[in-house]
Write an enzyme that holds these catalytic residues in place. Structure first.
Site, PDB file in Angstrom:
ATOM      1  N   LYS A  35     -23.022  -9.069  64.434  1.00  0.00           N
ATOM      2  CA  LYS A  35     -23.874 -10.103  64.433  1.00  0.00           C
ATOM      3  C   LYS A  35     -25.228  -9.588  64.027  1.00  0.00           C
ATOM      4  O   LYS A  35     -26.070  -9.946  63.332  1.00  0.00           O
ATOM      5  CB  LYS A  35     -23.753 -11.016  65.424  1.00  0.00           C
ATOM      6  CG  LYS A  35     -24.270 -12.558  65.100  1.00  0.00           C
ATOM      7  CD  LYS A  35     -24.161 -13.551  65.930  1.00  0.00           C
ATOM      8  CE  LYS A  35     -24.819 -14.873  65.693  1.00  0.00           C
ATOM      9  NZ  LYS A  35     -24.496 -15.819  66.990  1.00  0.00           N
ATOM     10  N   PHE A  84     -18.086 -12.305  74.970  1.00  0.00           N
ATOM     11  CA  PHE A  84     -17.274 -13.585  74.502  1.00  0.00           C
ATOM     12  C   PHE A  84     -16.941 -13.298  73.202  1.00  0.00           C
ATOM     13  O   PHE A  84     -17.867 -12.878  72.157  1.00  0.00           O
ATOM     14  CB  PHE A  84     -18.559 -14.729  74.548  1.00  0.00           C
ATOM     15  CG  PHE A  84     -17.847 -15.994  74.110  1.00  0.00           C
ATOM     16  CD1 PHE A  84     -16.646 -16.581  74.572  1.00  0.00           C
ATOM     17  CD2 PHE A  84     -18.202 -16.532  72.857  1.00  0.00           C
ATOM     18  CE1 PHE A  84     -16.208 -17.670  74.136  1.00  0.00           C
ATOM     19  CE2 PHE A  84     -17.529 -17.623  72.286  1.00  0.00           C
ATOM     20  CZ  PHE A  84     -16.484 -18.326  72.922  1.00  0.00           C
ATOM     21  N   GLN A  85     -15.548 -13.452  72.846  1.00  0.00           N
ATOM     22  CA  GLN A  85     -15.344 -13.441  71.606  1.00  0.00           C
ATOM     23  C   GLN A  85     -15.374 -11.867  70.960  1.00  0.00           C
ATOM     24  O   GLN A  85     -15.290 -11.816  69.651  1.00  0.00           O
ATOM     25  CB  GLN A  85     -15.616 -14.208  70.450  1.00  0.00           C
ATOM     26  CG  GLN A  85     -15.196 -15.774  70.928  1.00  0.00           C
ATOM     27  CD  GLN A  85     -15.492 -16.815  69.729  1.00  0.00           C
ATOM     28  OE1 GLN A  85     -16.141 -16.555  68.831  1.00  0.00           O
ATOM     29  NE2 GLN A  85     -14.645 -17.736  69.670  1.00  0.00           N
ATOM     30  N   MET A  88      18.593 -16.930  58.356  1.00  0.00           N
ATOM     31  CA  MET A  88      19.235 -15.539  58.408  1.00  0.00           C
ATOM     32  C   MET A  88      19.642 -15.102  59.854  1.00  0.00           C
ATOM     33  O   MET A  88      20.755 -14.536  60.028  1.00  0.00           O
ATOM     34  CB  MET A  88      18.183 -14.567  57.716  1.00  0.00           C
ATOM     35  CG  MET A  88      18.617 -13.227  57.661  1.00  0.00           C
ATOM     36  SD  MET A  88      20.026 -12.974  56.534  1.00  0.00           S
ATOM     37  CE  MET A  88      19.257 -12.817  54.885  1.00  0.00           C
ATOM     38  N   GLU A 144      -6.828 -18.297  60.369  1.00  0.00           N
ATOM     39  CA  GLU A 144      -7.164 -17.070  59.567  1.00  0.00           C
ATOM     40  C   GLU A 144      -6.041 -16.224  59.123  1.00  0.00           C
ATOM     41  O   GLU A 144      -6.125 -15.544  58.152  1.00  0.00           O
ATOM     42  CB  GLU A 144      -7.726 -16.279  60.889  1.00  0.00           C
ATOM     43  CG  GLU A 144      -9.127 -16.538  61.259  1.00  0.00           C
ATOM     44  CD  GLU A 144      -9.429 -17.483  62.173  1.00  0.00           C
ATOM     45  OE1 GLU A 144     -10.211 -18.078  62.704  1.00  0.00           O
ATOM     46  OE2 GLU A 144      -8.034 -17.948  62.872  1.00  0.00           O
TER      47      GLU A 144
END
Length: 639
Positions: free
Chosen positions: A220, A170-171, A536, A108
């Site tokens: 959802k 969940f999630q 760096m 993602e």
């Protein structure tokens, strides 16, 4: 535990509030209601023409997911970057038949940076999609990155069903709450019928005023519920009135200062590129004869080769640009924000300068440095009106003579040009690699950089002659930005050559998106500046930590783990390697000849090269070092 409703959540207003007072135009009207929102700002020079919005039926009975996809089509979206998952899965069914191209990324974070690269290269809104929970939280870094660099992006996330919100389902993650500080605005959609309006508002907010990321979180069950799709929607943004036109009094005062100052500097930031104001900037600079400095985010806004361009200011800017700002008696800041990397120690920055500060975001004006003449407005309108006002001033009064100022600046440019020393151990110079890359590939390509030494060398040794040809993560400094951002840029401008200049550390964070590029036919080119270290960080350890190299060696030299050529081939790309100066040109040319697959070049360079000039963090710009142990000689009495 239950969460507060969306109505009780305070939305971020820093980038959405209108200008007020003398600096802003009190007569600016809000966007008309009921009109389809503009999906983008003006398209930058060299960018492709935006896709025309798809005509939609006035109303249709669909699911919430169907309404979402139809809204994207109606907004003229041609591509989205994302990964499906449980909560967002209902949206992927109508997407299957859509005119919108979906590019399946491997992470993602890659989707977010790809949307950012697309937006930066084209001027249009970039779109990314993720599911709930970890899918959404993986977008946090690219959202923050887009926020810091004012990039128009809409992130669409799935959420658990409304009855489950607040139950630790969940999630489940409160992505709206998580991203409140790093979005221009965000939404939690409550009903399927509001999806068209919310999407239209999200795109309008992302692309107007000061651009920025907007999050749309959709449960959802809202995606699954029946909906009435109606287009165009009526926007409901009563508090959002970005000021585009500057106040005439402020413009006249700025013009008066610009024609009377003896040591003026035009300090140009990324807002000039966002506004599509580069042609006006050149006219203003040539009209006034004032020296120009362009920040890291503004490279290409003013041609590097132009006689009046002093280069980039700041921590690794040119000596002439740093001292030009430091010793100026007038700084005209256009779409810039006086960030710490430019000012150095703030209380010692440009002590004798009056400041004209023009920005579309009133929250930036006076935030770090007091503005003697604050101007709220879009950079294009500000510059156009400054040109008219300065022309009028010239007609009424002779402008101050800048000959002595230019003599001093030209002397600095001659004595302290950008350059580098060849490594004493005979290894390949990273600066030479990047310099030759720019010379061979040319100014029409898009160059995308990761973060670190290679980013600074790419800003210094490639000549940027055109707007929107340099993309990088400036504000957040996100390692791993380059590969997915280059992918997004190439999707947005498929006929343009796109090179990513990446470090061996950055490259290992997001190189999995090369698999996406190989499978989706996105032939970007990657120059990995492989110095075997987190370069760096190692430079700072050399200079400030007694050469104690704690956890900066990556093993890409000593053990060749990973072997970047083999890794490239495993990801469906062409892999090349170059280890000496004699092979640099032919290796770059070989990569340029490959147009049907992504290419990765492993440039094995020396580990001890450093980025110079340098203003150490927390010190004054007066303490700039031209090279290690070399302080520029500068006669204060001359100024």
């Amino acid at each position: 535990m239950t969460r507060p409703t969306p109505e009780t959540l305070a939305h971020s207003a820093r980038r959405a509030r209108p200008g007020a007072g003398a600096a802003g135009d009190p007569d600016h009207a809000p966007a008309p209601r009921g009109a389809a929102p503009a999906g983008s700002r003006a398209v930058p020079a060299g960018a492709d023409t935006p896709a025309a919005p798809v005509r939609q039926p006035a109303t249709a009975q669909v699911s919430g997911a169907g309404s979402l996809v139809r809204s994207l089509e109606a907004l003229g979206v041609d591509v989205v970057f994302g990964i499906p998952g449980g909560a967002i899965l209902p949206a992927y069914d109508p997407l299957y038949d859509s005119t919108v191209r979906h590019i399946l990324v491997r992470h993602e974070q890659g989707a977010g940076h790809a949307a950012t690269g697309y937006a930066q290269a084209t001027g249009r809104v970039g779109v990314c999609i993720a599911t709930s929970g970890p899918g959404a939280t993986n977008l946090v870094t690219p959202i923050a990155d887009a926020y810091m660099d004012s990039v128009p992006m809409v992130a669409i996330t799935g959420q658990v069903a409304r009855p489950s919100i607040g139950t630790d389902a969940f999630q489940e993650a409160d992505i709206q709450g998580i991203t409140l500080p790093i979005t221009k605005h965000n939404f939690l959609v409550q009903t399927p019928d509001e999806i068209p309006r919310v999407l239209a508002e999200a795109f309008h907010l992302a692309s107007t005023g000061r651009p920025g990321p907007v999050l749309v979180d959709i449960p959802k069950d809202v995606l699954q519920a029946p909906a009435t799709f109606a287009w165009p929607p009526t926007l409901d943004l009563p508090g959002y009135r970005p000021t585009l036109h500057p106040h005439g009094k402020q413009i006249r005062e700025a013009a008066r200062l610009m024609t009377s100052a003896r040591r003026p500097v035009l300090y140009v930031g990324g807002g000039v590129l966002k506004a599509g104001a580069t042609e006006g900037l050149r006219r203003l600079a040539e009209l006034t004869g004032i020296p120009v400095v362009t920040t890291l985010m503004a490279l290409g806004a003013f041609p590097d080769s132009h006689r009046q361009h002093l280069g980039m200011p700041g921590m690794h800017g040119t000596v002439a640009a740093v001292y030009g700002l430091q010793k100026a008696d007038l700084i005209v800041a256009l779409g810039a924000r006086f960030d710490d990397r430019v000012t150095g120690k703030l209380d010692s920055f440009a002590p004798d300068a009056a400041v004209v500060h023009a920005d579309i975001d009133p929250a930036e004006i006076g935030k770090n440095r007091h503005a003697d003449v604050p101007i709220v407005g879009d950079a294009r309108h500000v510059i156009d009106e400054l040109i008219a006002a300065v022309t009028a001033e010239h007609a009424a009064h002779p402008a101050a003579d800048l000959a002595d100022w230019w003599t001093q600046l030209d002397d600095l440019r001659e004595r302290y040009p950008l350059g580098f020393e060849e490594p004493a151990d005979g290894t390949l110079s990273p600066q030479y690699v990047i310099k030759r890359l720019g010379e061979i590939v040319g100014p029409d390509a898009v160059y995308v950089a990761g973060v670190g030494q290679h980013q600074m060398w790419a800003s210094q040794f490639i000549s940027y002659e055109k707007p929107n040809t340099w993309l990088n993560s400036g504000g957040l400094g996100t390692m791993g930005y380059a590969v997915p951002a280059a992918m997004g840029a190439k999707v947005g401008r498929p006929d343009t050559t796109v090179w990513a200049v990446d470090g061996d550390g950055c490259f290992q964070m997001t190189n999995q998106e090369l698999a996406t590029c190989a499978l989706e036919g996105i032939p970007i080119k990657i120059a990995v500046i492989n110095n075997g270290n987190l370069g760096m960080v190692r430079q700072w350890q050399t200079l400030f930590y007694g050469e104690r190299y704690s956890n900066t060696e990556l093993g890409t030299h000593k053990h060749r783990i990973p072997d970047f050529v083999k890794l490239a081939e495993a990801l469906g790309c062409v892999g090349l390697r170059c280890e000496n100066a004699a092979d640099v040109d032919k290796t770059i040319e070989a990569a340029m000849a490959i147009t049907d697959a992504p290419v990765v070049i492993d440039f094995v360079v020396g580990k001890d090269a450093m980025v110079w000039p340098m203003v150490a963090a927390g010190t004054s710009n007066d303490e700039i070092m031209f090279a290690r142990g070399v302080r520029p000689a500068f006669d204060e009495d001359e100024l």
